[in-house]
Design a protein around this motif. Structure first.
Motif, PDB file in Angstrom:
ATOM      1  N   THR A  84       1.059  -1.295   0.107  1.00 51.60           N
ATOM      2  CA  THR A  84       0.049  -0.126  -0.073  1.00 51.60           C
ATOM      3  C   THR A  84       1.036   1.356  -0.148  1.00 51.60           C
ATOM      4  OG1 THR A  84      -1.924  -1.080   1.293  1.00 51.60           O
ATOM      5  CG2 THR A  84      -1.746   1.314   1.307  1.00 51.60           C
ATOM      6  N   VAL A  85       0.592   2.040  -1.041  1.00 51.44           N
ATOM      7  CA  VAL A  85       1.629   3.377  -1.206  1.00 51.44           C
ATOM      8  C   VAL A  85       0.782   4.454  -0.459  1.00 51.44           C
ATOM      9  CG1 VAL A  85       2.798   4.978  -2.751  1.00 51.44           C
ATOM     10  CG2 VAL A  85       2.662   2.240  -3.354  1.00 51.44           C
ATOM     11  N   TYR A  86       1.367   5.245   0.362  1.00 52.68           N
ATOM     12  CA  TYR A  86       0.925   6.414   0.849  1.00 52.68           C
ATOM     13  C   TYR A  86       1.969   7.482   0.605  1.00 52.68           C
ATOM     14  CZ  TYR A  86      -1.018   3.087   4.219  1.00 52.68           C
ATOM     15  OH  TYR A  86      -1.972   1.945   4.618  1.00 52.68           O
ATOM     16  N   GLU A  87       1.342   8.928   0.672  1.00 55.82           N
ATOM     17  CA  GLU A  87       2.167  10.197   0.399  1.00 55.82           C
ATOM     18  C   GLU A  87       2.080  11.077   1.715  1.00 55.82           C
ATOM     19  OE1 GLU A  87      -0.256  10.444  -3.613  1.00 55.82           O
ATOM     20  OE2 GLU A  87       1.836  11.593  -3.907  1.00 55.82           O
ATOM     21  N   ALA A  88       3.210  11.517   1.490  1.00 59.17           N
ATOM     22  CA  ALA A  88       3.504  12.636   2.711  1.00 59.17           C
ATOM     23  C   ALA A  88       4.078  13.729   2.087  1.00 59.17           C
ATOM     24  CB  ALA A  88       4.165  12.293   3.760  1.00 59.17           C
ATOM     25  N   GLN A  89       4.505  14.807   2.782  1.00 56.54           N
ATOM     26  CA  GLN A  89       5.210  15.774   2.407  1.00 56.54           C
ATOM     27  C   GLN A  89       6.413  16.476   3.558  1.00 56.54           C
ATOM     28  OE1 GLN A  89       4.002  18.897  -0.438  1.00 56.54           O
ATOM     29  NE2 GLN A  89       4.072  20.470   1.291  1.00 56.54           N
ATOM     30  N   VAL A  90       7.428  16.673   3.467  1.00 55.25           N
ATOM     31  CA  VAL A  90       8.336  17.475   4.448  1.00 55.25           C
ATOM     32  C   VAL A  90       8.860  18.859   3.913  1.00 55.25           C
ATOM     33  CG1 VAL A  90       8.752  15.260   5.514  1.00 55.25           C
ATOM     34  CG2 VAL A  90      10.381  16.128   3.667  1.00 55.25           C
TER      35      VAL A  90
END
Length: 107
Positions: A84-90
């Motif tokens: 399962t692929v998730y996305e985030a941002q830093v």
């Protein structure tokens, strides 16, 4: 279908000693600290933890990660593994956004 027990991964950013490279990393539950190293002009890069979690950071992080996982499968690795692929941002050390994608094995 996403694993309902999967906890979001919290990524951190650290400027490295050369003052130009920064790391996007997390502390994995298995004890590893996978890190992607980038500069302001870097293309996306990836890292794979011993427990199977993979992450990519930089421009087009998700397509980069999906391409990396597809290449592994084509080469006979992880053929029985689903992610399962998730996305985030830093935020990079200079205040800019950095896309992050991570893949958690399911099943």
């Amino acid at each position: 279908m996403a694993d309902p027990t999967a906890q979001p991964i919290e990524f951190s950013v650290k400027l490295l000693r050369d003052g130009e490279t920064y790391g996007v990393r997390y502390a994995c539950a298995c004890g590893c600290r996978p890190q992607v190293r980038l500069t302001r002009s870097s293309a996306a890069a990836h890292e794979h933890c011993c427990c199977g979690i993979a992450h990519a950071a930089g421009p087009d992080a998700r397509p980069h990660l999906e391409s990396y996982l597809a290449e592994r499968r084509a080469n006979g690795l992880d053929v029985d593994r689903r992610y399962t692929v998730y996305e985030a941002q830093v935020t990079d050390p200079w205040g800019g956004p950095v896309p992050v994608a991570y893949a958690i094995p399911v099943g």
